[in-house]
Design an enzyme around this catalytic site. Sequence first.
Site, short mmCIF file in Angstrom:
data_model
loop_
_atom_site.label_atom_id
_atom_site.label_comp_id
_atom_site.label_asym_id
_atom_site.label_seq_id
_atom_site.Cartn_x
_atom_site.Cartn_y
_atom_site.Cartn_z
N TYR A 52 0.81 -1.21 0.00
CA TYR A 52 0.00 0.00 0.00
C TYR A 52 0.85 1.27 0.00
O TYR A 52 0.40 2.30 -0.51
CB TYR A 52 -1.00 -0.02 1.16
CG TYR A 52 -2.15 -0.95 0.86
CD1 TYR A 52 -3.23 -0.51 0.08
CD2 TYR A 52 -2.15 -2.27 1.29
CE1 TYR A 52 -4.26 -1.37 -0.24
CE2 TYR A 52 -3.19 -3.13 0.98
CZ TYR A 52 -4.24 -2.67 0.20
OH TYR A 52 -5.28 -3.53 -0.13
N ARG A 55 1.40 1.79 -3.65
CA ARG A 55 0.20 2.31 -4.30
C ARG A 55 -0.06 3.76 -3.90
O ARG A 55 -0.52 4.58 -4.72
CB ARG A 55 -1.01 1.45 -3.93
CG ARG A 55 -0.91 0.02 -4.47
CD ARG A 55 -2.19 -0.74 -4.26
NE ARG A 55 -3.30 -0.11 -4.98
CZ ARG A 55 -4.57 -0.42 -4.77
NH1 ARG A 55 -4.90 -1.33 -3.85
NH2 ARG A 55 -5.52 0.17 -5.46
N ASN A 91 -13.22 3.07 -6.15
CA ASN A 91 -11.79 3.38 -6.14
C ASN A 91 -11.37 3.98 -4.80
O ASN A 91 -12.12 4.74 -4.18
CB ASN A 91 -11.46 4.37 -7.26
CG ASN A 91 -11.77 3.82 -8.63
OD1 ASN A 91 -11.85 2.60 -8.81
ND2 ASN A 91 -11.97 4.69 -9.60
N ILE A 92 -10.16 3.68 -4.40
CA ILE A 92 -9.64 4.24 -3.16
C ILE A 92 -8.76 5.45 -3.42
O ILE A 92 -8.15 5.99 -2.50
CB ILE A 92 -8.87 3.17 -2.35
CG1 ILE A 92 -7.69 2.60 -3.15
CG2 ILE A 92 -9.81 2.05 -1.91
CD1 ILE A 92 -6.83 1.62 -2.35
N HIS A 108 -15.22 1.70 -0.84
CA HIS A 108 -14.10 0.81 -0.49
C HIS A 108 -13.00 1.54 0.27
O HIS A 108 -11.88 1.04 0.37
CB HIS A 108 -13.54 0.17 -1.76
CG HIS A 108 -14.48 -0.83 -2.37
ND1 HIS A 108 -14.34 -1.32 -3.65
CD2 HIS A 108 -15.58 -1.45 -1.87
CE1 HIS A 108 -15.31 -2.17 -3.91
NE2 HIS A 108 -16.07 -2.28 -2.84
N CYS A 119 -7.66 2.45 18.46
CA CYS A 119 -8.61 3.45 18.97
C CYS A 119 -9.73 3.76 17.98
O CYS A 119 -10.70 4.44 18.34
CB CYS A 119 -7.89 4.74 19.36
SG CYS A 119 -7.22 5.69 17.95
N CYS A 135 0.14 5.88 16.32
CA CYS A 135 -1.10 6.58 15.99
C CYS A 135 -1.04 7.99 16.56
O CYS A 135 -0.75 8.15 17.76
CB CYS A 135 -2.29 5.82 16.56
SG CYS A 135 -3.86 6.72 16.49
N ASN A 201 -17.85 1.71 -20.45
CA ASN A 201 -16.71 0.87 -20.09
C ASN A 201 -15.79 0.71 -21.29
O ASN A 201 -16.18 0.97 -22.44
CB ASN A 201 -17.22 -0.51 -19.66
CG ASN A 201 -16.45 -1.08 -18.50
OD1 ASN A 201 -15.38 -0.59 -18.14
ND2 ASN A 201 -16.99 -2.13 -17.90
N LEU A 202 -14.57 0.27 -21.03
CA LEU A 202 -13.66 -0.02 -22.13
C LEU A 202 -14.17 -1.21 -22.94
O LEU A 202 -14.16 -1.19 -24.17
CB LEU A 202 -12.25 -0.29 -21.59
CG LEU A 202 -11.15 -0.50 -22.63
CD1 LEU A 202 -10.97 0.74 -23.51
CD2 LEU A 202 -9.83 -0.85 -21.94
#
Length: 233
Positions: A52, A55, A91-92, A108, A119, A135, A201-202
């Site tokens: 991540y 990404r 999508n994130i 998502h 927490c 944190c 869409n593609l």
Amino acid sequence: MNIFVLTGAGVSAESGLGTFRDKDGLWTRFDPMKLATPEAFAQNPDEVHAFYNMRRQNLLAAEPNAAHRALAHMETALAERGGSLFLCTQNIDDLHERAGSQRVAHMHGELLKARCTACGETMPWLKDLSVEVPCPSCRRSGGLRPHVVWFGEMPLEMDALYDALLAADLFVAIGTSGSVYPAAGFVTEAQGHGIRTCEINLDPSDNARQFDDARYGPASATVPTWVEQVLTT
């Protein structure tokens, strides 16, 4: 007119962000069960964080494309006419927001946020994560994770999403595979309530036959054309 738009990885692909289930998608190169489940994070958090972190840096270097900008324009234009655009994304990434969209429901989660498993606090996060990072809220280390929905977890805001879907005059899925539920079931829900549906869409998605209308091609070309047509009718 009230329009519910669902976007998937295909809307951000031309911005350089990888899709997931295409022949060259992320899940053909990485095992999601080792990188995108709560169990994977519990067993090997360093590997999950590394994935991540990669990404996140990729996202920070990306820019919105014409499809993102067209949807942001549509949101403003419909509001000026007394209508609305409800934008729900699988999508994130934050490319819709950077293109100017004001209200985006991230079912998502969001890659540029972190959540503390100790927490429960969620916070903006642009840097790398690791088990050593404490944190900022509770100061415990090892509990921060990407604020994304992993396999086996429930998508976010589902009640609000279904309420918005059933209030729409038109449901449009853009850049989605049609294979990930519950989002893949939105078209069935819409049609069951007499709401018109359209796929952009593609290539045809797994559930393409369920849509009333379809347009195929790169998102950066098909989405602006569709937006212009809707706004001029």
